[in-house]
Write a protein that holds these residues in place. Structure first.
Motif, PDB file in Angstrom:
ATOM      1  N   PRO A  80       0.809  -1.225   0.000  1.00 43.18           N
ATOM      2  CA  PRO A  80       0.000   0.000   0.000  1.00 43.18           C
ATOM      3  C   PRO A  80       0.841   1.273   0.000  1.00 43.18           C
ATOM      4  N   GLY A  81       0.239   2.326  -0.560  1.00 43.09           N
ATOM      5  CA  GLY A  81       0.847   3.651  -0.506  1.00 43.09           C
ATOM      6  C   GLY A  81       0.585   4.280   0.853  1.00 43.09           C
ATOM      7  N   PRO A  82       0.933   5.580   1.014  1.00 43.74           N
ATOM      8  CA  PRO A  82       0.775   6.240   2.314  1.00 43.74           C
ATOM      9  C   PRO A  82      -0.673   6.392   2.776  1.00 43.74           C
ATOM     10  N   THR A  83      -1.620   6.413   1.832  1.00 48.97           N
ATOM     11  CA  THR A  83      -3.039   6.477   2.177  1.00 48.97           C
ATOM     12  C   THR A  83      -3.762   5.363   1.409  1.00 48.97           C
ATOM     13  N   PRO A  84      -4.968   4.983   1.828  1.00 50.06           N
ATOM     14  CA  PRO A  84      -5.677   3.900   1.139  1.00 50.06           C
ATOM     15  C   PRO A  84      -5.935   4.148  -0.348  1.00 50.06           C
ATOM     16  N   SER A  85      -6.072   5.424  -0.746  1.00 49.00           N
ATOM     17  CA  SER A  85      -6.343   5.711  -2.161  1.00 49.00           C
ATOM     18  C   SER A  85      -5.079   6.033  -2.967  1.00 49.00           C
ATOM     19  N   ALA A  86      -3.950   6.146  -2.293  1.00 56.15           N
ATOM     20  CA  ALA A  86      -2.694   6.477  -2.982  1.00 56.15           C
ATOM     21  C   ALA A  86      -2.139   5.262  -3.720  1.00 56.15           C
ATOM     22  N   GLN A  87      -1.397   5.553  -4.768  1.00 55.49           N
ATOM     23  CA  GLN A  87      -0.754   4.455  -5.483  1.00 55.49           C
ATOM     24  C   GLN A  87       0.258   3.772  -4.587  1.00 55.49           C
ATOM     25  N   GLY A  88       0.379   2.475  -4.788  1.00 59.65           N
ATOM     26  CA  GLY A  88       1.352   1.696  -4.034  1.00 59.65           C
ATOM     27  C   GLY A  88       2.285   0.982  -4.983  1.00 59.65           C
ATOM     28  N   HIS A  89       2.876  -0.076  -4.498  1.00 63.00           N
ATOM     29  CA  HIS A  89       3.777  -0.890  -5.306  1.00 63.00           C
ATOM     30  C   HIS A  89       3.305  -2.335  -5.226  1.00 63.00           C
ATOM     31  N   CYS A  90       3.954  -3.163  -5.997  1.00 61.15           N
ATOM     32  CA  CYS A  90       3.633  -4.582  -6.047  1.00 61.15           C
ATOM     33  C   CYS A  90       4.938  -5.363  -5.928  1.00 61.15           C
ATOM     34  N   VAL A  97       1.445   1.112  -8.762  1.00 60.15           N
ATOM     35  CA  VAL A  97       0.177   0.511  -9.167  1.00 60.15           C
ATOM     36  C   VAL A  97      -0.961   1.133  -8.363  1.00 60.15           C
ATOM     37  N   SER A  98      -2.112   1.196  -8.981  1.00 59.91           N
ATOM     38  CA  SER A  98      -3.302   1.737  -8.339  1.00 59.91           C
ATOM     39  C   SER A  98      -3.897   0.686  -7.412  1.00 59.91           C
ATOM     40  N   PRO A  99      -4.401   1.098  -6.248  1.00 61.95           N
ATOM     41  CA  PRO A  99      -5.078   0.126  -5.383  1.00 61.95           C
ATOM     42  C   PRO A  99      -6.312  -0.463  -6.062  1.00 61.95           C
ATOM     43  N   GLN A 100      -6.868   0.250  -7.052  1.00 61.26           N
ATOM     44  CA  GLN A 100      -8.031  -0.236  -7.804  1.00 61.26           C
ATOM     45  C   GLN A 100      -7.636  -0.963  -9.088  1.00 61.26           C
ATOM     46  N   GLY A 101      -6.337  -1.153  -9.314  1.00 61.59           N
ATOM     47  CA  GLY A 101      -5.852  -1.825 -10.513  1.00 61.59           C
ATOM     48  C   GLY A 101      -5.989  -3.335 -10.426  1.00 61.59           C
ATOM     49  N   TRP A 102      -5.568  -3.994 -11.494  1.00 61.57           N
ATOM     50  CA  TRP A 102      -5.615  -5.464 -11.562  1.00 61.57           C
ATOM     51  C   TRP A 102      -4.566  -5.928 -12.555  1.00 61.57           C
TER      52      TRP A 102
END
Length: 111
Positions: A80-90, A97-102
């Motif tokens: 996860p990124g710093p916030t639930p809607s922020a981009q993170g990594h995999c 990557v987007s938390p809403q990505g696939w």
């Protein structure tokens, strides 16, 4: 049979030559079977680490939108990124990557 080989001028391969080829082939096949799990295990071990991955997004059909209820945020490889809607990594895919990505590497996170 030896007489047939003498009459035609052709020589038959010896049994030891055939055995040698068989043993060489078996050795190469065995080496492949031994090496393959190590290569796969290293990829799985890397996916379990919490370091960003290196597989190109295109190779895993990454998209910024979910596929049904499968999203990066509920995948075991998501960092996860710093916030639930922020981009993170995999741990598998390169880049943010987007938390809403696939992607096709999606695997349900354990609860």
């Amino acid at each position: 049979m030896e007489d047939d080989a003498k009459n035609t001028g052709k020589t038959q391969p010896s049994i030891s030559t055939s055995r040698r080829k068989l043993l060489k082939s078996a050795g190469v096949a065995t080496l492949g079977l031994v090496a393959a799990p190590d290569l796969l295990l290293s990829r799985v071990a890397r996916a379990d680490s919490r370091h960003p991955g290196d597989v190109p997004k295109k190779a895993v059909q990454y998209q910024d939108t979910p596929k049904g209820n499968q999203t990066c945020s509920n995948c075991r490889a998501f960092i996860p990124g710093p916030t639930p809607s922020a981009q993170g990594h995999c741990t598998i895919v390169a880049g943010k990557v987007s938390p809403q990505g696939w992607c096709s590497a999606w695997s349900k996170a354990s609860s």
